[in-house]
Design a protein around this motif. Structure first.
Motif, PDB file in Angstrom:
ATOM      1  N   LYS A  26     -15.069 -27.996 -17.977  1.00 43.19           N
ATOM      2  CA  LYS A  26     -15.929 -26.840 -18.198  1.00 43.19           C
ATOM      3  C   LYS A  26     -15.176 -25.553 -17.865  1.00 43.19           C
ATOM      4  O   LYS A  26     -14.484 -25.482 -16.856  1.00 43.19           O
ATOM      5  CB  LYS A  26     -17.192 -26.922 -17.341  1.00 43.19           C
ATOM      6  N   LEU A  27     -15.323 -24.561 -18.725  1.00 43.76           N
ATOM      7  CA  LEU A  27     -14.736 -23.252 -18.493  1.00 43.76           C
ATOM      8  C   LEU A  27     -15.714 -22.419 -17.678  1.00 43.76           C
ATOM      9  O   LEU A  27     -16.846 -22.181 -18.092  1.00 43.76           O
ATOM     10  CB  LEU A  27     -14.439 -22.563 -19.832  1.00 43.76           C
ATOM     11  N   HIS A  28     -15.269 -21.976 -16.503  1.00 42.03           N
ATOM     12  CA  HIS A  28     -16.090 -21.135 -15.630  1.00 42.03           C
ATOM     13  C   HIS A  28     -15.506 -19.727 -15.623  1.00 42.03           C
ATOM     14  O   HIS A  28     -14.334 -19.534 -15.292  1.00 42.03           O
ATOM     15  CB  HIS A  28     -16.124 -21.702 -14.210  1.00 42.03           C
ATOM     16  N   LEU A  29     -16.333 -18.766 -15.965  1.00 39.07           N
ATOM     17  CA  LEU A  29     -15.890 -17.383 -16.032  1.00 39.07           C
ATOM     18  C   LEU A  29     -15.872 -16.720 -14.661  1.00 39.07           C
ATOM     19  O   LEU A  29     -15.219 -15.695 -14.472  1.00 39.07           O
ATOM     20  CB  LEU A  29     -16.800 -16.595 -16.976  1.00 39.07           C
ATOM     21  N   CYS A  30     -16.587 -17.306 -13.703  1.00 37.79           N
ATOM     22  CA  CYS A  30     -16.645 -16.770 -12.344  1.00 37.79           C
ATOM     23  C   CYS A  30     -16.910 -17.924 -11.389  1.00 37.79           C
ATOM     24  O   CYS A  30     -17.680 -18.836 -11.710  1.00 37.79           O
ATOM     25  CB  CYS A  30     -17.751 -15.722 -12.226  1.00 37.79           C
ATOM     26  N   LEU A  31     -16.280 -17.881 -10.227  1.00 39.04           N
ATOM     27  CA  LEU A  31     -16.499 -18.926  -9.226  1.00 39.04           C
ATOM     28  C   LEU A  31     -17.966 -19.015  -8.842  1.00 39.04           C
ATOM     29  O   LEU A  31     -18.472 -20.086  -8.514  1.00 39.04           O
ATOM     30  CB  LEU A  31     -15.642 -18.632  -7.985  1.00 39.04           C
ATOM     31  N   PHE A  32     -18.652 -17.884  -8.922  1.00 39.24           N
ATOM     32  CA  PHE A  32     -20.049 -17.849  -8.503  1.00 39.24           C
ATOM     33  C   PHE A  32     -20.986 -17.592  -9.679  1.00 39.24           C
ATOM     34  O   PHE A  32     -22.021 -16.950  -9.533  1.00 39.24           O
ATOM     35  CB  PHE A  32     -20.233 -16.803  -7.402  1.00 39.24           C
ATOM     36  N   GLY A  33     -20.596 -18.098 -10.849  1.00 40.59           N
ATOM     37  CA  GLY A  33     -21.467 -18.023 -12.016  1.00 40.59           C
ATOM     38  C   GLY A  33     -22.484 -19.153 -12.005  1.00 40.59           C
ATOM     39  O   GLY A  33     -22.425 -20.077 -11.193  1.00 40.59           O
ATOM     40  N   GLU A  34     -23.436 -19.080 -12.927  1.00 41.44           N
ATOM     41  CA  GLU A  34     -24.497 -20.079 -12.980  1.00 41.44           C
ATOM     42  C   GLU A  34     -23.995 -21.450 -13.409  1.00 41.44           C
ATOM     43  O   GLU A  34     -24.337 -22.460 -12.836  1.00 41.44           O
ATOM     44  CB  GLU A  34     -25.598 -19.611 -13.940  1.00 41.44           C
TER      45      GLU A  34
ATOM     46  N   GLY B  63     -20.861 -23.663 -16.223  1.00 40.61           N
ATOM     47  CA  GLY B  63     -19.684 -23.562 -17.054  1.00 40.61           C
ATOM     48  C   GLY B  63     -19.990 -23.878 -18.504  1.00 40.61           C
ATOM     49  O   GLY B  63     -21.076 -24.341 -18.850  1.00 40.61           O
ATOM     50  N   TYR B  64     -18.998 -23.630 -19.368  1.00 37.92           N
ATOM     51  CA  TYR B  64     -19.099 -23.911 -20.792  1.00 37.92           C
ATOM     52  C   TYR B  64     -18.224 -25.127 -21.092  1.00 37.92           C
ATOM     53  O   TYR B  64     -17.009 -25.081 -20.898  1.00 37.92           O
ATOM     54  CB  TYR B  64     -18.618 -22.714 -21.615  1.00 37.92           C
TER      55      TYR B  64
ATOM     56  N   ASN C 188     -14.335 -16.419 -27.640  1.00 36.99           N
ATOM     57  CA  ASN C 188     -15.722 -15.980 -27.815  1.00 36.99           C
ATOM     58  C   ASN C 188     -16.493 -15.998 -26.500  1.00 36.99           C
ATOM     59  O   ASN C 188     -17.238 -15.066 -26.174  1.00 36.99           O
ATOM     60  CB  ASN C 188     -16.440 -16.859 -28.842  1.00 36.99           C
ATOM     61  N   VAL C 189     -16.325 -17.082 -25.731  1.00 32.08           N
ATOM     62  CA  VAL C 189     -17.059 -17.239 -24.478  1.00 32.08           C
ATOM     63  C   VAL C 189     -16.701 -16.141 -23.484  1.00 32.08           C
ATOM     64  O   VAL C 189     -17.545 -15.690 -22.691  1.00 32.08           O
ATOM     65  CB  VAL C 189     -16.776 -18.635 -23.869  1.00 32.08           C
ATOM     66  N   LEU C 190     -15.462 -15.688 -23.521  1.00 29.64           N
ATOM     67  CA  LEU C 190     -15.025 -14.680 -22.560  1.00 29.64           C
ATOM     68  C   LEU C 190     -15.828 -13.386 -22.668  1.00 29.64           C
ATOM     69  O   LEU C 190     -15.897 -12.605 -21.711  1.00 29.64           O
ATOM     70  CB  LEU C 190     -13.533 -14.394 -22.744  1.00 29.64           C
ATOM     71  N   GLN C 191     -16.457 -13.169 -23.812  1.00 24.07           N
ATOM     72  CA  GLN C 191     -17.268 -11.967 -23.982  1.00 24.07           C
ATOM     73  C   GLN C 191     -18.532 -12.013 -23.119  1.00 24.07           C
ATOM     74  O   GLN C 191     -19.232 -10.996 -22.978  1.00 24.07           O
ATOM     75  CB  GLN C 191     -17.638 -11.793 -25.456  1.00 24.07           C
ATOM     76  N   ASP C 192     -18.828 -13.170 -22.527  1.00 34.10           N
ATOM     77  CA  ASP C 192     -20.002 -13.316 -21.654  1.00 34.10           C
ATOM     78  C   ASP C 192     -19.661 -13.117 -20.179  1.00 34.10           C
ATOM     79  O   ASP C 192     -20.542 -13.233 -19.326  1.00 34.10           O
ATOM     80  CB  ASP C 192     -20.631 -14.705 -21.824  1.00 34.10           C
TER      81      ASP C 192
ATOM     82  N   LEU D 172     -22.604 -11.932  -4.706  1.00 35.11           N
ATOM     83  CA  LEU D 172     -22.553 -12.445  -3.334  1.00 35.11           C
ATOM     84  C   LEU D 172     -23.229 -11.490  -2.352  1.00 35.11           C
ATOM     85  O   LEU D 172     -23.806 -11.927  -1.352  1.00 35.11           O
ATOM     86  CB  LEU D 172     -21.093 -12.666  -2.914  1.00 35.11           C
ATOM     87  N   HIS D 173     -23.138 -10.199  -2.616  1.00 35.07           N
ATOM     88  CA  HIS D 173     -23.745  -9.232  -1.704  1.00 35.07           C
ATOM     89  C   HIS D 173     -25.259  -9.403  -1.621  1.00 35.07           C
ATOM     90  O   HIS D 173     -25.881  -9.061  -0.610  1.00 35.07           O
ATOM     91  CB  HIS D 173     -23.415  -7.800  -2.153  1.00 35.07           C
ATOM     92  N   GLN D 174     -25.845  -9.923  -2.687  1.00 34.41           N
ATOM     93  CA  GLN D 174     -27.288 -10.157  -2.702  1.00 34.41           C
ATOM     94  C   GLN D 174     -27.639 -11.565  -2.234  1.00 34.41           C
ATOM     95  O   GLN D 174     -28.791 -11.988  -2.319  1.00 34.41           O
ATOM     96  CB  GLN D 174     -27.843  -9.933  -4.114  1.00 34.41           C
ATOM     97  N   GLY D 175     -26.631 -12.311  -1.750  1.00 35.96           N
ATOM     98  CA  GLY D 175     -26.876 -13.670  -1.271  1.00 35.96           C
ATOM     99  C   GLY D 175     -26.974 -14.687  -2.386  1.00 35.96           C
ATOM    100  O   GLY D 175     -27.436 -15.810  -2.177  1.00 35.96           O
ATOM    101  N   PHE D 176     -26.519 -14.320  -3.598  1.00 36.24           N
ATOM    102  CA  PHE D 176     -26.603 -15.228  -4.740  1.00 36.24           C
ATOM    103  C   PHE D 176     -25.231 -15.809  -5.039  1.00 36.24           C
ATOM    104  O   PHE D 176     -24.298 -15.070  -5.354  1.00 36.24           O
ATOM    105  CB  PHE D 176     -27.130 -14.471  -5.964  1.00 36.24           C
ATOM    106  N   SER D 177     -25.108 -17.122  -4.923  1.00 34.64           N
ATOM    107  CA  SER D 177     -23.805 -17.777  -5.145  1.00 34.64           C
ATOM    108  C   SER D 177     -23.776 -18.600  -6.421  1.00 34.64           C
ATOM    109  O   SER D 177     -22.908 -19.449  -6.595  1.00 34.64           O
ATOM    110  CB  SER D 177     -23.462 -18.662  -3.945  1.00 34.64           C
ATOM    111  N   GLY D 178     -24.703 -18.342  -7.326  1.00 34.53           N
ATOM    112  CA  GLY D 178     -24.712 -19.023  -8.608  1.00 34.53           C
ATOM    113  C   GLY D 178     -24.910 -20.518  -8.461  1.00 34.53           C
ATOM    114  O   GLY D 178     -25.696 -20.993  -7.646  1.00 34.53           O
ATOM    115  N   GLY D 179     -24.143 -21.289  -9.257  1.00 33.51           N
ATOM    116  CA  GLY D 179     -24.260 -22.740  -9.222  1.00 33.51           C
ATOM    117  C   GLY D 179     -23.281 -23.395  -8.289  1.00 33.51           C
ATOM    118  O   GLY D 179     -23.135 -24.628  -8.307  1.00 33.51           O
ATOM    119  N   THR D 180     -22.585 -22.618  -7.463  1.00 36.52           N
ATOM    120  CA  THR D 180     -21.561 -23.166  -6.572  1.00 36.52           C
ATOM    121  C   THR D 180     -22.215 -23.765  -5.330  1.00 36.52           C
ATOM    122  O   THR D 180     -22.673 -23.039  -4.443  1.00 36.52           O
ATOM    123  CB  THR D 180     -20.550 -22.074  -6.156  1.00 36.52           C
TER     124      THR D 180
END
Length: 323
Positions: free
Chosen positions: A265-273, A275-276, A296-300, A307-315
């Motif tokens: 899976k391609l993850h655009l951010c360590l703390f994203g929701e 991967g693709y 194409n996916v990189l445009q997302d 992290l400042h809001q305490g949200f770590s995505g799917g990690t």
């Protein structure tokens, strides 16, 4: 070269080859690795194809991560394959130092250019308290071998923890006085599973930076393929000091790296929701489709993490993508 809507260009791929880890670090997997089903990791052939695709997009540095990548028996073959990929100039590895003294020379012989080694203390008892075992002797022996090998860069990653090794900060800094390594202090990051631990142990990277600068260290300009660390040098020290500050306001502005999970899976951010998945496209004859999908996916890619809001995505833990 790959570019996102914010104008950031990407030359650096972090490739996880397993999420399996054999340590029980308190800040990552305190209860050990858990898996409900047998994972279907990328094969050597699939790794070759996905790295080749990113190389066609201008990626020239690949860091192999885990979990713990040395647990894959074909790691030497993986290093060799990536090193031989047209366009790839630098192959790096991040390891917890498992059997480092036995394996690092073979990795160097396969073409490894750089290695990051996790070391959270120079005291065996503190090491055991943090990672669940005292592997200090084999780690130090492995570091010595790495420094004498063709490996060009040896870096040490230390997660500073308020209730554990923070009091040893100056002892760790003294280590680089006569040792030509780059010692990087990593700011503890909050994940889904460690919220209470984070509150009790988080040490601000800003605090670390002020301490370093007040003792005569000067910041070094970042290279184009450098990771997120701010690095410092001192005229009286053989080694360098750095710190990785994910909670700093400008952390995401210099992002130059993408991540592939061990299952493709391609993850655009360590703390994203999430991967693709690239798995269906990592087959012979679909190279053009794979290349186009990645672009194409990189445009997302988002502007920043939350992290400042305490949200770590799917990690859920740092082992799942190798940090």
């Amino acid at each position: 070269m790959l570019q996102d809507p914010q104008g950031r260009k990407f030359s650096y791929l972090r490739l996880s080859i397993t999420d399996l880890c054999n340590y029980r670090c308190t800040y990552c997997l305190p209860d050990g690795y858990k898996c409900n089903s047998k994972p279907d990791y990328l094969s050597l052939d699939e790794i070759k194809m996905v790295v080749a695709s990113f190389a066609r997009h201008g990626i020239n540095k690949v860091r192999i991560t885990g979990g713990e990548p040395s647990l894959r028996r074909d790691l030497p073959e993986i290093i060799t394959a990536i090193k031989n990929t047209p366009g790839i100039e630098k192959v790096a590895l991040t390891t917890n130092a498992h059997q480092l003294d036995r394996k690092v020379q073979q990795w160097a012989d396969c073409g490894l250019d750089a290695i990051n080694i996790s070391c959270d203390s120079l005291d065996g008892r503190m090491m055991k308290a943090i990672i669940g075992r005292d592997n200090l002797a084999e780690m130090m022996a492995g570091i010595d071998i790495a420094l004498k090998s063709p490996i060009k860069q040896v870096k040490i990653n230390t997660v500073l923890l308020k209730q554990h090794n923070y009091k040893q900060l100056d002892q760790l800094i003294d280590w680089v006085k006569d040792t030509p390594i780059s010692l990087r202090f990593i700011e503890l990051m909050q994940t889904i599973d460690n919220k209470e631990y984070f509150k009790a142990n988080h040490v601000s990277a800003e605090e670390i930076g002020k301490h370093i600068e007040s003792n005569g260290w000067a910041q070094i300009l970042r290279g184009k393929n450098a990771g997120p660390a701010k690095e410092f040098c001192h005229p009286e020290y053989d080694g360098h000091i750095g710190f990785i500050a994910p909670y700093s306001n400008d952390f995401c502005a210099s992002c130059n790296r993408l991540r592939i999970s061990s299952v493709g899976k391609l993850h655009l951010c360590l703390f994203g929701e999430s991967g693709y998945s690239l798995r269906d496209l990592i087959v012979k004859g679909r190279e053009t489709e794979l290349d186009q999908f990645i672009a194409n996916v990189l445009q997302d890619k988002p502007d920043t993490h939350f992290l400042h809001q305490g949200f770590s995505g799917g990690t859920t833990d740092l082992a799942m993508l190798g940090g």
